[in-house]
Write a protein that holds these residues in place. Structure first.
Motif, PDB file in Angstrom:
ATOM      1  N   ARG A  51      -6.364  45.764  61.885  1.00 18.97           N
ATOM      2  CA  ARG A  51      -5.890  46.322  60.613  1.00 18.97           C
ATOM      3  C   ARG A  51      -6.998  47.092  59.884  1.00 18.97           C
TER       4      ARG A  51
ATOM      5  N   ALA B 237      -6.827  50.418  61.556  1.00 20.50           N
ATOM      6  CA  ALA B 237      -5.659  51.151  61.075  1.00 20.50           C
ATOM      7  C   ALA B 237      -5.842  51.635  59.644  1.00 20.50           C
ATOM      8  N   GLY B 238      -6.616  50.885  58.856  1.00 20.21           N
ATOM      9  CA  GLY B 238      -6.805  51.234  57.456  1.00 20.21           C
ATOM     10  C   GLY B 238      -5.964  50.389  56.516  1.00 20.21           C
ATOM     11  N   PHE B 239      -5.325  49.328  57.037  1.00 24.59           N
ATOM     12  CA  PHE B 239      -4.542  48.444  56.173  1.00 24.59           C
ATOM     13  C   PHE B 239      -5.425  47.410  55.482  1.00 24.59           C
TER      14      PHE B 239
ATOM     15  N   PRO C 134      -7.039  56.593  53.911  1.00 24.53           N
ATOM     16  CA  PRO C 134      -5.836  55.761  54.016  1.00 24.53           C
ATOM     17  C   PRO C 134      -5.174  55.922  55.393  1.00 24.53           C
ATOM     18  N   PRO C 135      -4.352  54.938  55.798  1.00 22.95           N
ATOM     19  CA  PRO C 135      -3.773  54.925  57.146  1.00 22.95           C
ATOM     20  C   PRO C 135      -3.064  56.229  57.501  1.00 22.95           C
ATOM     21  N   GLU C 136      -2.355  56.811  56.504  1.00 22.56           N
ATOM     22  CA  GLU C 136      -1.537  57.981  56.831  1.00 22.56           C
ATOM     23  C   GLU C 136      -2.366  59.198  57.197  1.00 22.56           C
TER      24      GLU C 136
ATOM     25  N   ILE D 222      -3.059  57.808  63.775  1.00 24.78           N
ATOM     26  CA  ILE D 222      -3.023  56.660  64.677  1.00 24.78           C
ATOM     27  C   ILE D 222      -1.569  56.311  64.935  1.00 24.78           C
TER      28      ILE D 222
ATOM     29  N   MET E 216       0.932  53.039  65.899  1.00 24.15           N
ATOM     30  CA  MET E 216       0.793  51.578  65.879  1.00 24.15           C
ATOM     31  C   MET E 216       2.130  50.913  66.156  1.00 24.15           C
TER      32      MET E 216
ATOM     33  N   PHE F 198       4.004  47.234  65.794  1.00 23.20           N
ATOM     34  CA  PHE F 198       3.818  45.975  65.076  1.00 23.20           C
ATOM     35  C   PHE F 198       4.496  44.827  65.813  1.00 23.20           C
TER      36      PHE F 198
ATOM     37  N   TYR G  24      10.364  60.332  62.586  1.00 20.92           N
ATOM     38  CA  TYR G  24       9.797  60.255  61.236  1.00 20.92           C
ATOM     39  C   TYR G  24       8.341  60.767  61.140  1.00 20.92           C
ATOM     40  N   PRO G  25       7.460  60.338  62.057  1.00 21.54           N
ATOM     41  CA  PRO G  25       6.077  60.826  61.957  1.00 21.54           C
ATOM     42  C   PRO G  25       5.992  62.350  62.022  1.00 21.54           C
TER      43      PRO G  25
ATOM     44  N   VAL H 251       7.340  63.787  58.493  1.00 19.69           N
ATOM     45  CA  VAL H 251       6.376  63.762  57.385  1.00 19.69           C
ATOM     46  C   VAL H 251       5.229  64.741  57.627  1.00 19.69           C
ATOM     47  N   ARG H 252       5.050  65.157  58.891  1.00 18.99           N
ATOM     48  CA  ARG H 252       4.025  66.173  59.141  1.00 18.99           C
ATOM     49  C   ARG H 252       4.574  67.572  58.932  1.00 18.99           C
TER      50      ARG H 252
ATOM     51  N   ARG I 245       7.946  55.745  68.618  1.00 12.07           N
ATOM     52  CA  ARG I 245       7.556  56.238  67.304  1.00 12.07           C
ATOM     53  C   ARG I 245       6.037  56.321  67.186  1.00 12.07           C
TER      54      ARG I 245
END
Lengths: 359, 561
Positions: free
Chosen positions: A47, A50-52, A77-79, A83, A85, A87, A104-105, A108-109, A152
């Motif tokens: 994490r 990942a940046g969490f 930040p993670p976004e 990366i 990931m 879960f 979705y990824p 948002v890009r 994803r």
């Protein structure tokens, strides 16, 4: 693709040190597992990458880029880390269908619709989900949801793929086949993977390299073979597979070789060196031997230690023996064919490979 | 055993009598009410009543006013509740656990006590806030606020009914698997985008369900619209019904009946819709929570958010309770709050006022009786529903939820119609009719609480006791009872407290000997004896807040009213 470098990373939750002085480099295209019992710090490490979580000390590089530095308060930040990931709970969004989840990824890009359609199609093919793009997650099996999560994570062609115990919610059979599938996808894409698991068999099958952790500290880093055959300490030896521990004292050094007197066992054991570089006469030692690296003999042999066969259990593909050596009990496995020795008979144990560890 | 023997087994007789009670005191009166609304003057089926009632402008106005006030209350509550829920559950607001409890307190305060408090604060000329604004900031007399208005009504209803929405949204946010949000972050979405794309759609069922519950609750409300609306001739359905009943004429009863049916339809429909939204579980997937929830950083808004929350807590809780407590000690309301103007005389007045004392004992007696009987009936229903899985238990559970959704005004009216002697049983002006009303209205509370605690007892726990050699009775005593005891105690207190301060049904059902605290307080308030009303309100607050602390201790925070 990118390598990942962690320099002196640590994380404290209050007074609890979850990760301590973690320094490792994960090479480009490498599949590395973080392996350890729950609470060992493996998920926290993931994490942090990942940046969490924000590390208490240390720096994290992804490729050439410094993404986190506790000392200068730098934190991406993670976004913004590019990366992928997967879960443990898959985290597939229940209000979106498969296509929307996987796309979705890209959305948002700001990618154009036609391009998204094309890319999602490719990646769904890669994870064998063709034709399911209109389904809602609630209409998918656990294994299929898992593939959606994987698709994803891969669709935006990230530099790095992180997997957090992705197989632990699957049944045993599916788990086995997914291991190979994930490994296969990784090979085909050549992507760098950091994989968190508490399942040593999983780590052995999939990884190029395993980082074994306990109580926040790295215990050993190495290939699956190194970790299994030459565990660095008692924890690693015990955590990976079955092993017998015999405690004793180094009574003499004969050049590189040594003579060990074992507690509770009559007679010395001769060990082949090089021991002289790490130990001296009088040191307490632990000998670790895997059950399959010991042979049960019905006749005395040079170097073999006498004992008595307490119990033998037929396991189908092999035999499981319990042998009394003095006051100790040793586990040995051997081929199922050689079933000739009766319980209670005297036997001799010949150690083919012994790992010597400091006490 | 023969099949007839099986039908008349003790077990079926017990649940059968519980069912019979529900049929007699729930289904019969409500069916009668609906039927009566469709009977013409000569006893024929007709729409005569409805045509007559809704031909009158004042009745239409009441319907429109109800829908208008409830819609506004719902809208403001939803916005308010969602913002606050997100703040206390997902952000890094300092003291967010404490704020979560603070924002929930209005839920346990009887809404009419809230109405009294805000009347004390916002009455033109004499309200504490108006006076302060006039004196300190030179606002023009009688001050900028008038509580006796539609905005005043919506304001108080929102403050005291929004927790229904807050509770729903907050627990949806808490139960949401937060890796769903993390997955969106790692996919490249900013925190704000994650809120729009992921968080909001996922909590939307709870968001709308919470709103509908607020709507149903405010449509059923009587105390708040009666105290705030009636003085300035703002009538909603529940207050209009009471007006008609108080006329005491046959035509008044007919109009009340026709209005009640509409009120019941509005409340039951919205509540059913809300529950339906909540029970749709299409969003449940493989469970799982992230190891640690990372609160969303508020950044430079953290301190402003803290100040805002603290102010809000002050307005929601401290200000109204403070106004009531201060007023209870004030000699003359409207005079400055100086030391000379403070006294205990109103406490002395209440403690020596025979009617108030009787009301206290009546409230206590009826509360204890109703809570005990409701618990008994609820335990039976819950046992048959959960453990015996009997269809009779399921039927009883279903019937019990009908009065829960039905406005108290409607239930009371139905009981008056059914049990005034016309159909063989005359309970008019007795304790029995009040106690029956309380049991019927709050039974669903108890059933739900007891069911919840029975459901967590796995069958294997009983089986383990039996295999260890315990008889059924021993395993009941040693295993089941200790495990459900907190649930039973909580269920008892929930009914006791709500009954103790009940107003809506009591105002229609009380007789010369059976007035309770709510009724006395209401009368004091309407006769403008603010200080005496405040003394009673303080008393009620002490019992209710104390009871809630007790219940949440017993159930370790799992249950409040």
């Amino acid at each position: 693709m990118a390598d990942v470098r962690l320099e002196n990373v640590s994380k404290k939750f209050g007074n609890v040190e979850a990760v301590a002085a973690f320094s490792e480099t994960i090479r480009e295209g490498e599949f590395v597992s973080l392996l350890g019992p729950s609470g060992c710090g493996k998920t926290t490490t993931l994490r942090i990458i990942a940046g969490f979580e924000r590390a208490t000390t240390g720096r994290v590089f992804i490729g050439q880029e410094l993404v986190s530095c506790a000392e200068t308060n730098l934190y991406k930040p993670p976004e913004q880390r590019n990366i992928g990931m997967v879960f443990q709970s898959y985290a597939v969004w229940p209000h979106m269908n498969v296509f929307a989840n996987v796309g979705y990824p890209l959305k948002v890009r700001g990618m154009e619709k036609k391009k998204i359609r094309e890319k999602v199609g490719h990646v769904l093919e890669l994870v064998h989900l063709e034709g399911l793009d209109k389904r809602l997650p609630s209409q998918l099996s656990g294994g299929q949801q898992q593939r959606v999560a994987l698709a994803r994570a891969l669709v935006a062609e990230p530099a790095l793929l992180l997997l957090d115990e992705p197989l632990s919610n699957l049944d045993a059979k599916l788990r086995e086949s997914m291991r190979f599938e994930i490994k296969d996808v990784q090979r085909r894409l050549g992507i760098t993977v950091v994989y968190v698991t508490h399942d040593q068999a999983e780590a052995m099958v999939m990884s190029d390299r395993i980082i074994v952790m306990d109580k926040g500290y790295v215990q050993q880093t190495g290939s699956p073979r190194e970790i299994y055959e030459t565990p660095a300490n008692r924890f690693v030896a015990d955590f990976i597979g079955l092993i017998n521990f015999l405690e004793g004292e180094l009574v003499a050094l004969e050049g590189p070789d040594g003579v060990v007197a074992l507690n509770g066992i009559p007679g010395p054991v001769h060990l082949r060196g090089p021991l002289h570089s790490v130990m001296k006469t009088g040191d307490r030692v632990v000998l670790a031997a895997r059950p399959e690296s010991i042979a049960v003999l019905s006749e005395p042999a040079p170097g073999a230690i006498p004992g008595r066969l307490i119990r033998k259990i037929y396991l189908g593909n092999e035999m499981d023996y319990r042998v009394a050596l003095g006051s100790l009990e040793v586990r040995v496995t051997g081929p199922a064919a050689s079933d000739g020795i009766a319980e209670g008979s005297p036997v001799w144990l010949s150690f083919n490979r012994i790992v010597v560890m400091p006490f | 055993m023969t099949s007839i023997g099986r039908i008349f087994s003790v077990r079926n007789l017990v649940i059968g009598s519980a069912l019979l009670f529900l049929v007699a005191f729930v289904l019969f009166p409500l069916a009668l009410l609906v039927l009566r609304s469709f009977l013409g003057a000569d006893g024929e089926i007709s729409l005569e009543n409805y045509i007559a009632v809704y031909g009158m402008e004042r009745n239409w106005d009441a319907v429109v006013m109800t829908l208008w006030v409830c819609s506004l209350t719902m809208l403001f509550s939803m916005i308010f509740a969602t913002g606050l829920a997100w703040l206390v559950v997902r952000s890094n607001l300092p003291f967010r656990r404490q704020f979560r409890s603070l924002f929930f307190i209005p839920y346990v305060i009887p809404p009419y006590v809230g109405a009294i408090a805000w009347i004390l604060l916002l009455t033109p000329g004499v309200g504490y806030v108006n006076k302060m604004l006039v004196e300190l900031f030179g606002a023009e007399m009688p001050g900028p606020f008038d509580i006796y208005s539609v905005p005043g009504l919506v304001w108080v209803m929102t403050l005291f009914y929004y927790p229904l929405a807050f509770l729903n949204v907050a627990s949806a946010l808490e139960q949401m698997d937060n890796t769903l949000e993390e997955a969106a972050r790692i996919s490249g979405a900013s925190p704000l985008r994650v809120f729009w794309d992921i968080t909001l759609p996922l909590v939307s069922p709870s968001f709308f369900a919470g709103g509908l519950l607020v709507f149903a609750a405010s449509a059923s409300a009587f105390g708040v619209p009666a105290m705030i609306g009636m003085p300035s001739r703002i009538y909603v359905l529940s207050t209009q019904v009471i007006q008609y009943v108080y006329m005491g004429t046959t035509s008044g009863m007919r109009e009340a009946t026709a209005l009640s049916v509409v009120l019941m339809v509005i409340a039951v429909l919205t509540m059913a819709l809300g529950n339906r939204l909540l029970s749709r579980k299409r969003y449940t997937l493989v469970g799982g929570k992230s190891s640690r929830v990372l609160p969303v950083p508020l950044g430079r808004f953290r301190i402003p958010a803290l100040v805002f929350s603290a102010l809000l807590g002050f307005v929601l809780v401290v200000l109204p309770i403070g106004a009531i407590v201060v007023t209870s000690f004030v000699r003359i309301f409207g005079e400055p709050t100086t030391l000379e103007n403070l006294s205990l005389e109103h406490y002395g007045y209440i403690l020596t006022f025979k009617t108030a004392l009787e009301a206290f004992w009546n409230s206590l007696f009826m509360g204890i009786t109703a809570a005990t009987l409701a618990l008994l009936v609820a335990s039976l229903i819950a046992y048959y529903r959960v453990k015996a899985k009997s269809p009779l238990g399921r039927a009883a559970d279903l019937i019990a939820t009908v009065p829960y959704a039905t406005p108290g005004t409607v239930i009371a009216l139905a009981l008056i119609i059914a049990f005034s002697g016309k159909y063989g049983l005359n309970l008019y002006n007795t304790f029995s009719i009040l106690i029956v009303a309380y049991i019927v209205k709050y039974l669903a509370f108890s059933v739900r609480t007891v069911c919840a605690s029975l459901e967590q007892i796995d069958l294997s726990l009983e089986e383990a006791a039996q295999i260890s050699g315990a008889s059924w009775l021993q395993s009941f005593r040693d295993i089941i009872l200790p495990l459900v005891r907190p649930g039973l105690i909580a269920a008892w207190f929930l009914v006791f407290m709500t009954t103790f301060y009940e107003l809506t049904m009591s105002i229609l059902l009380y007789g010369p000997q059976t007035h309770n605290l709510g009724v006395i307080l209401y009368e004091m308030q309407t006769y403008s004896n603010q200080q005496a009303a405040s003394v009673l309100a303080v008393l009620i607050l002490v019992v209710v807040l104390g009871g809630n602390v007790l219940v949440s201790k017993i159930t370790r925070g799992k249950i409040t009213i």
